[in-house]
Design a protein around this motif. Sequence first.
Motif, short mmCIF file in Angstrom:
data_model
loop_
_atom_site.label_atom_id
_atom_site.label_comp_id
_atom_site.label_asym_id
_atom_site.label_seq_id
_atom_site.Cartn_x
_atom_site.Cartn_y
_atom_site.Cartn_z
N ALA A 312 0.84 -1.20 0.00
CA ALA A 312 0.00 0.00 0.00
C ALA A 312 0.88 1.25 0.00
CB ALA A 312 -0.92 -0.02 1.21
N GLY A 313 1.98 1.20 0.77
CA GLY A 313 2.90 2.34 0.81
C GLY A 313 3.53 2.59 -0.55
N THR A 314 3.89 1.51 -1.25
CA THR A 314 4.48 1.65 -2.58
C THR A 314 3.48 2.25 -3.55
OG1 THR A 314 5.83 -0.30 -2.13
CG2 THR A 314 5.69 0.42 -4.41
N GLN A 315 2.22 1.85 -3.44
CA GLN A 315 1.19 2.43 -4.32
C GLN A 315 1.10 3.93 -4.12
OE1 GLN A 315 -2.29 0.14 -3.22
NE2 GLN A 315 -2.05 -1.20 -4.99
N THR A 316 0.95 4.34 -2.86
CA THR A 316 0.85 5.77 -2.57
C THR A 316 2.10 6.50 -3.04
OG1 THR A 316 -0.47 5.29 -0.63
CG2 THR A 316 0.52 7.46 -0.75
N MET A 317 3.26 5.89 -2.78
CA MET A 317 4.51 6.51 -3.17
C MET A 317 4.62 6.67 -4.68
SD MET A 317 8.28 4.99 -2.68
CE MET A 317 8.10 4.03 -4.18
N ILE A 337 -4.29 16.28 -1.20
CA ILE A 337 -3.80 14.96 -1.62
C ILE A 337 -3.47 14.10 -0.40
CG2 ILE A 337 -2.07 13.77 -3.00
CD1 ILE A 337 -3.70 15.42 -4.78
N VAL A 338 -2.90 14.70 0.64
CA VAL A 338 -2.62 13.94 1.85
C VAL A 338 -3.93 13.38 2.42
CG1 VAL A 338 -1.82 14.07 4.24
CG2 VAL A 338 -0.51 15.20 2.44
N ARG A 339 -4.95 14.23 2.48
CA ARG A 339 -6.25 13.80 3.00
C ARG A 339 -6.78 12.63 2.16
NH1 ARG A 339 -8.41 18.72 3.30
NH2 ARG A 339 -9.64 18.37 1.42
N ARG A 340 -6.66 12.80 0.84
CA ARG A 340 -7.12 11.77 -0.09
C ARG A 340 -6.44 10.42 0.17
NH1 ARG A 340 -7.20 10.23 -6.12
NH2 ARG A 340 -5.15 9.29 -5.99
N GLU A 341 -5.11 10.45 0.31
CA GLU A 341 -4.36 9.21 0.51
C GLU A 341 -4.72 8.57 1.85
OE1 GLU A 341 -2.61 7.47 -1.49
OE2 GLU A 341 -2.80 8.91 -3.12
N ILE A 389 3.14 9.27 1.18
CA ILE A 389 3.04 10.62 0.63
C ILE A 389 4.00 11.59 1.30
CG2 ILE A 389 1.06 11.28 2.08
CD1 ILE A 389 0.17 12.82 -0.58
N LEU A 390 4.18 11.47 2.62
CA LEU A 390 5.00 12.48 3.29
C LEU A 390 6.49 12.33 2.99
CD1 LEU A 390 3.19 12.80 6.74
CD2 LEU A 390 3.04 14.27 4.73
N ILE A 391 6.98 11.10 2.87
CA ILE A 391 8.41 10.91 2.62
C ILE A 391 8.84 11.51 1.26
CG2 ILE A 391 10.21 9.18 2.23
CD1 ILE A 391 8.93 7.56 4.52
N PRO A 392 8.14 11.18 0.16
CA PRO A 392 8.54 11.85 -1.10
C PRO A 392 8.39 13.37 -1.04
CG PRO A 392 7.03 10.02 -1.56
CD PRO A 392 7.09 10.18 -0.07
N LEU A 393 7.33 13.85 -0.37
CA LEU A 393 7.14 15.30 -0.27
C LEU A 393 8.31 15.95 0.48
CD1 LEU A 393 3.36 15.98 0.50
CD2 LEU A 393 4.70 16.81 -1.43
N LEU A 394 8.73 15.32 1.57
CA LEU A 394 9.84 15.87 2.35
C LEU A 394 11.13 15.83 1.54
CD1 LEU A 394 9.29 14.57 5.99
CD2 LEU A 394 9.43 16.94 5.19
N LEU A 395 11.40 14.69 0.89
CA LEU A 395 12.62 14.57 0.08
C LEU A 395 12.64 15.65 -0.99
CD1 LEU A 395 12.89 10.71 -0.35
CD2 LEU A 395 14.52 12.20 0.80
N ASP A 396 11.49 15.84 -1.63
CA ASP A 396 11.40 16.84 -2.69
C ASP A 396 11.62 18.23 -2.11
OD1 ASP A 396 10.67 17.43 -5.51
OD2 ASP A 396 9.06 18.57 -4.57
N HIS A 397 11.04 18.47 -0.94
CA HIS A 397 11.17 19.76 -0.28
C HIS A 397 12.63 20.09 0.01
CE1 HIS A 397 9.90 23.18 2.11
NE2 HIS A 397 10.71 22.79 3.05
N PHE A 398 13.42 19.07 0.39
CA PHE A 398 14.82 19.33 0.71
C PHE A 398 15.73 19.13 -0.50
CE2 PHE A 398 13.13 18.50 5.01
CZ PHE A 398 13.46 19.73 5.56
N GLY A 399 15.13 19.11 -1.69
CA GLY A 399 15.93 19.11 -2.91
C GLY A 399 16.45 17.75 -3.34
#
Lengths: 432, 432
Positions: A312-317, A337-341, A389-399
């Motif tokens: 499920a985590g891989t799907q969201t990711m 999107i976070v709410r949706r996931e 959702i949060l891990i990719p968002l954070l990674l993206d946020h920190f470049g």
Amino acid sequence: IEAEDAAYLRETIGPLHESELGDVLRNLGHDQRQALVRLMGEEFDYTALTEVDEAIRLSIVDAMPNDQVAEALRELDSDDAVYILEDLDEEDRKEILAKLPFRERLRLRRSLEYPEESAGRRMQTEFVAVPPYWTVGQTIDYMRDEEDLPESFAQIFVVDPTFKLLGAVDLDRILRTRRPAKIEEIMHETRHAIPAETDQEEAAQIIEQYDLLSAAVVDETERLVGVLTIDDVIDIVQQEAEEDIRRMGGVGDEEISDTVLTAARSRFLWLLINLATAILASLVIGVFDATIQQMVALAVLMPIVASMGGNAGTQTMTVTVRALASRDLDIYNAGRIVRREVLIGLLNGVVFAVLIGIVASLWFEDVALGQVIAIAMVVNMLAAALAGILIPLLLDHFGADPAISSGTFVTTVTDVVGFFAFLGLAAWWFAV
Amino acid sequence: IEAEDAAYLRETIGPLHESELGDVLRNLGHDQRQALVRLMGEEFDYTALTEVDEAIRLSIVDAMPNDQVAEALRELDSDDAVYILEDLDEEDRKEILAKLPFRERLRLRRSLEYPEESAGRRMQTEFVAVPPYWTVGQTIDYMRDEEDLPESFAQIFVVDPTFKLLGAVDLDRILRTRRPAKIEEIMHETRHAIPAETDQEEAAQIIEQYDLLSAAVVDETERLVGVLTIDDVIDIVQQEAEEDIRRMGGVGDEEISDTVLTAARSRFLWLLINLATAILASLVIGVFDATIQQMVALAVLMPIVASMGGNAGTQTMTVTVRALASRDLDIYNAGRIVRREVLIGLLNGVVFAVLIGIVASLWFEDVALGQVIAIAMVVNMLAAALAGILIPLLLDHFGADPAISSGTFVTTVTDVVGFFAFLGLAAWWFAV
């Protein structure tokens, strides 16, 4: 090739398209490739080298004397020449450049000065540029008389005397317009000129978004230095998608022509990280070893909770990483999107909790065990949604590139949460 | 929009590029989108609808009266019109087509008759075609006088009186040639005409391989029916790469604008399959429950063996699936690639066997346990390599898409083999 029948080779292989010749090279052995290039002599189309993997390209070019490489590069478009030159080592590159005529050397050197994977590296330095006060007739006459035109082009550019970019005209526009009309009347301002330092992915996105056939590349003083054509864009789009897929699969920049040792080494790091996170998950299990000893059913069932969370985590990711790449996801809609996931995670979590709860209850004839695994499943599916959702968002946020490392982090979270929720809950439940 | 200020909207949104308008639509709520389309009236550029997800497109088009949709479609290129029409339900589609002028209706209907995702669906039916005996001058004059030309084009086609395709001429070639020259002298034979039934992915590959700006689409009698342009190719390339990524991530055709329920349902099937395979792996563990009860360390360590195998298998699978997609892998070199993957698996298997063997020996102060896990690791890494390459190859051989289902099969194999090798070996070793 074995028979060294050069005449036969020239006849059969000479008329092939560069990409077909690339296929031929790919299917030959190491020595055969070099023999083919040698036997074909001047008939060999060096553009084919841009169609094969880096490893094959290097093995061919390294075996050729630098004189011959320089000779070959002269026949190529500048972007193809840069493509071949950029992989060579410093020394060879200098020697080859020194053997080229002054103008070409200058052009190639300038392209090579731009950073790797930038628009400046990928651009073609041959283009047609005319002043704005020329008429359509003058322009057509110029193109009929001029010998030194690029091999093919879809657009001509309009520049002022200092080569500052003013606009562009598509060829079909020229053909539809009568001879006396001035170029400046039919040109469109190029709002989408690309600075040479721009990353190739960004440049491709611009060309793609506006459906351009080619885009002007300008230096920091807005002077026209090259053109990025749409076939480069296709290569870039494909290369970047490829990169994302590979990174999500944990195989870095590996190519299928890499040697076993190179490939094994490039996969090693990812596996090492995975080993570390797997040991982390084992430590969590270790905490509950007494509980497991009392109730082996827990050991039997625990991988199910972890595995469902991982999936499920891989799907969201996957959805998140792609939405970030296509810019469908940004800070404006992240909350939604976070709410949706989370809702999707909750929904599927409840469904699968009921399913596995029933299966576990029947299998071990223990309703309490079914209840424990059901609750653990909901918890882990929610954790999976949040991590996905949060891990990719954070990674993206920190470049960082979210494609490259999200996978490990997400499955670490779902393994740890999955084992902890299930075993912890069981330990507490059955102790009460 | 709230203020229903149509004039203001027309002024600010009117000059936007279709893709920018698409971004605007994407960030609006459901009702706002419809209000925007209504308020903009004729100023709304319906091409923007091709830039948004299917769900958004449908919500806008469904809310419009069919009259208005027909009106909008008349302004679009035929490929864009087909793109919008193909998602509508049968009845609406018929009603809209009936409201179009005869010629356009005919064209659109013909495109819609070709299978989904075929070249015939994606092609543009507007193109320029001239007879071979025309001169360059005649052609240029024709293009200057003719009103009904496609919005932009990079190539003109040469046809005989029955519209059979003879060749094509790039525009730059026409501009470089003097007026008296005959078209047939400068045209090149189109060796790469694409039959309309061809799958879009295959068509894109042809255009991409030969670096064409556009390719002729022909019907079964080799008559020219349309043209596939390079910007379509970029969309297709991106769509297909996207599809592969999503399928490997187990999220099917989900789009980020889908509702929670739709998305949850589309992910459900994949999770259900995963549940089944996870239960299968649990059954394997269940066989050894007596052994685990005697030695809880096995339960603690067993996820490591399975997880490493899963990761290594995913790596091999990623390389294999991509190599199949790019046609770098075929039956001619399959043997070599299988050998390569087995060697990589063996190499990394031995390295990680030593690592985990040492860790396990120290952790549980039991050298025998370290030996058992080391051997199980080598076995599972080899199984991972074989599964990672053979499963996608087999799926591809039987005509299935290797991207869609390889993942589950591969991790099923590595879970089952991992648990069985580790627990089975331990049961035998410690019983002896």
